[in-house]
Design a protein around this motif. Structure first.
Motif, mmCIF file in Angstrom:
data_model
loop_
_atom_site.group_PDB
_atom_site.id
_atom_site.type_symbol
_atom_site.label_atom_id
_atom_site.label_comp_id
_atom_site.label_asym_id
_atom_site.label_seq_id
_atom_site.Cartn_x
_atom_site.Cartn_y
_atom_site.Cartn_z
ATOM 1 N N TYR A 140 0.943 -1.193 -0.399
ATOM 2 C CA TYR A 140 -0.238 0.368 0.251
ATOM 3 C C TYR A 140 0.907 1.180 0.007
ATOM 4 O O TYR A 140 2.018 0.926 0.403
ATOM 5 N N GLU A 141 0.136 2.167 -0.119
ATOM 6 C CA GLU A 141 0.984 3.011 0.105
ATOM 7 C C GLU A 141 0.057 4.256 0.229
ATOM 8 O O GLU A 141 -1.562 4.677 0.664
ATOM 9 N N PHE A 142 1.304 5.017 1.702
ATOM 10 C CA PHE A 142 -0.488 6.774 2.242
ATOM 11 C C PHE A 142 0.295 7.434 2.526
ATOM 12 O O PHE A 142 1.578 7.054 2.831
ATOM 13 N N ASN A 143 -0.283 8.795 2.659
ATOM 14 C CA ASN A 143 0.551 9.919 2.322
ATOM 15 C C ASN A 143 -0.318 10.408 3.741
ATOM 16 O O ASN A 143 -1.664 10.578 3.592
ATOM 17 N N GLU A 144 0.786 11.106 4.524
ATOM 18 C CA GLU A 144 -0.030 10.696 5.152
ATOM 19 C C GLU A 144 -1.038 12.625 5.559
ATOM 20 O O GLU A 144 -1.214 13.035 6.549
ATOM 21 N N LYS A 187 -4.675 10.468 1.369
ATOM 22 C CA LYS A 187 -4.902 9.725 0.822
ATOM 23 C C LYS A 187 -4.375 7.762 1.292
ATOM 24 O O LYS A 187 -3.106 7.806 1.260
ATOM 25 N N LEU A 188 -4.973 6.940 0.810
ATOM 26 C CA LEU A 188 -4.790 5.520 1.306
ATOM 27 C C LEU A 188 -4.674 4.715 -0.822
ATOM 28 O O LEU A 188 -5.763 4.669 -1.028
ATOM 29 N N THR A 189 -3.937 4.062 -0.824
ATOM 30 C CA THR A 189 -3.920 3.285 -1.948
ATOM 31 C C THR A 189 -3.684 2.022 -2.084
ATOM 32 O O THR A 189 -2.057 1.468 -1.258
ATOM 33 N N VAL A 190 -4.254 1.180 -1.652
ATOM 34 C CA VAL A 190 -4.396 -0.561 -1.578
ATOM 35 C C VAL A 190 -3.646 -1.549 -2.989
ATOM 36 O O VAL A 190 -4.713 -1.249 -3.759
ATOM 37 N N HIS A 191 -3.013 -1.789 -2.875
ATOM 38 C CA HIS A 191 -3.189 -2.929 -4.285
ATOM 39 C C HIS A 191 -2.948 -4.454 -3.864
ATOM 40 O O HIS A 191 -2.687 -4.932 -3.396
#
Length: 171
Positions: free
Chosen positions: A75-79, A83-87
């Protein structure tokens, strides 16, 4: 005549060998880039620090860890923007113990807040016989509220455990 055939054969096999070596070199470069790319997903791009596992992040924001399939680990999370992007490795469905079913695309995005996952893209739930896009998941003490066209309330306990996704053909 033999000399010409030998030269032609040498040239042909030389070209074939160069092509194969080039192919092996490209495969090794792709593997190296793939490994480096996989490592990058664990590092916060903004601050350059290692991210915690997805279940820990979800618990921190009071979201049940079983809301995503078990194999959704990257995942990528911008604190700053939340915004959370889950792969997810493949499009799949997860059945929960309350008989609800949620379908996931290979990428699920949304904004994560305390007890709320909103502006969701890449998640659907089955309502009667239709698949409806989930736009918000609101978490309360014992309930989850899914907004998917209409708001549906479900028992939170059904989403507290990781479950395996079952591969499907399309999202």
């Amino acid at each position: 005549m033999d000399s010409i055939i030998n030269k032609a054969g040498s040239y042909y096999f030389g070209q074939k060998a160069n092509k194969e070596l080039s192919s092996v070199s490209n495969d090794l470069n792709n593997l190296q880039n793939s490994i480096a790319g996989g490592t990058k997903k664990l590092v916060n791009k903004i601050k350059g620090k290692v991210q915690k596992p997805l279940p820990e992040l979800l618990k921190e924001y009071d979201i049940p860890v079983g809301i995503f399939p078990r194999d959704a680990t990257n995942y990528e999370f911008n604190e700053e923007t939340k915004k959370l992007t889950v792969h997810i490795p493949e499009i799949c469905e997860v059945g929960y113990k309350d008989s609800s079913v949620v379908r996931f695309n290979t990428t699920v995005t949304g904004h994560l807040e305390k007890g709320k996952f909103a502006d969701i893209e890449g998640m659907k739930t089955k309502v009667m016989f239709l698949w409806v896009t989930v736009s918000v998941v609101l978490c309360e003490k014992t309930e989850l509220h899914f907004t998917a066209g209409l708001r549906r309330t479900r028992n939170r306990a059904a989403y507290e455990v990781f479950r395996d996704g079952i591969g499907v053909d399309k999202f």
